[in-house]
Design a protein around this motif. Structure first.
Motif, PDB file in Angstrom:
ATOM      1  N   VAL A 179       0.861  -1.187   0.000  1.00 54.41           N
ATOM      2  CA  VAL A 179       0.000   0.000   0.000  1.00 54.41           C
ATOM      3  C   VAL A 179       0.897   1.236   0.000  1.00 54.41           C
ATOM      4  O   VAL A 179       1.826   1.336   0.806  1.00 54.41           O
ATOM      5  N   THR A 180       0.631   2.152  -0.925  1.00 49.77           N
ATOM      6  CA  THR A 180       1.425   3.377  -1.010  1.00 49.77           C
ATOM      7  C   THR A 180       0.525   4.602  -0.967  1.00 49.77           C
ATOM      8  O   THR A 180      -0.642   4.552  -1.351  1.00 49.77           O
TER       9      THR A 180
ATOM     10  N   PHE B  31      -4.621   6.619  -1.014  1.00 50.08           N
ATOM     11  CA  PHE B  31      -3.803   5.413  -0.933  1.00 50.08           C
ATOM     12  C   PHE B  31      -4.181   4.471  -2.067  1.00 50.08           C
ATOM     13  O   PHE B  31      -5.339   4.410  -2.467  1.00 50.08           O
ATOM     14  N   SER B  32      -3.193   3.757  -2.565  1.00 52.37           N
ATOM     15  CA  SER B  32      -3.442   2.741  -3.585  1.00 52.37           C
ATOM     16  C   SER B  32      -2.753   1.453  -3.152  1.00 52.37           C
ATOM     17  O   SER B  32      -1.831   1.464  -2.344  1.00 52.37           O
ATOM     18  N   ALA B  33      -3.222   0.346  -3.713  1.00 45.53           N
ATOM     19  CA  ALA B  33      -2.688  -0.961  -3.328  1.00 45.53           C
ATOM     20  C   ALA B  33      -2.200  -1.718  -4.547  1.00 45.53           C
ATOM     21  O   ALA B  33      -2.694  -1.532  -5.661  1.00 45.53           O
TER      22      ALA B  33
ATOM     23  N   PRO C   7      -5.181   3.599   4.347  1.00 48.29           N
ATOM     24  CA  PRO C   7      -4.467   2.391   3.916  1.00 48.29           C
ATOM     25  C   PRO C   7      -5.245   1.103   4.159  1.00 48.29           C
ATOM     26  O   PRO C   7      -5.112   0.143   3.407  1.00 48.29           O
TER      27      PRO C   7
ATOM     28  N   ALA D  47      -7.492   0.430   1.216  1.00 49.90           N
ATOM     29  CA  ALA D  47      -6.702  -0.033   0.072  1.00 49.90           C
ATOM     30  C   ALA D  47      -6.318  -1.501   0.255  1.00 49.90           C
ATOM     31  O   ALA D  47      -6.403  -2.303  -0.684  1.00 49.90           O
ATOM     32  N   GLU D  48      -5.929  -1.869   1.467  1.00 53.62           N
ATOM     33  CA  GLU D  48      -5.561  -3.252   1.745  1.00 53.62           C
ATOM     34  C   GLU D  48      -6.764  -4.179   1.575  1.00 53.62           C
ATOM     35  O   GLU D  48      -6.643  -5.270   1.006  1.00 53.62           O
TER      36      GLU D  48
END
Length: 63
Positions: free
Chosen positions: A11-12, A19-21, A46, A49-50
């Motif tokens: 996750v960034t 946030f994107s995964a 996050p 996203a996760e």
């Protein structure tokens, strides 16, 4: 995928604050490098996203 594969989630934080995964599939070394599958969408935190990445992984395992 068999027991020699591994999977993880990366996750960034994006520049906009979302946030994107990425789902990361890691095959045995003799097969090749890790496979990174970006998950569509941007998420407010996050954990969301996760969860999206976990949903994508579960969808891939349904037969």
């Amino acid at each position: 995928m068999d027991e020699n594969w591994d999977a993880s989630i990366d996750v960034t934080r994006c520049a906009e604050g979302w946030f994107s995964a990425v789902l990361v599939l890691v095959p045995p070394a003799e097969i090749g490098p890790p496979i990174r599958l970006p998950i569509d969408g941007k998420f407010a935190d996050p954990e969301l996203a996760e969860m999206a990445a976990l949903d994508a992984f579960a969808a891939m395992t349904r037969g």
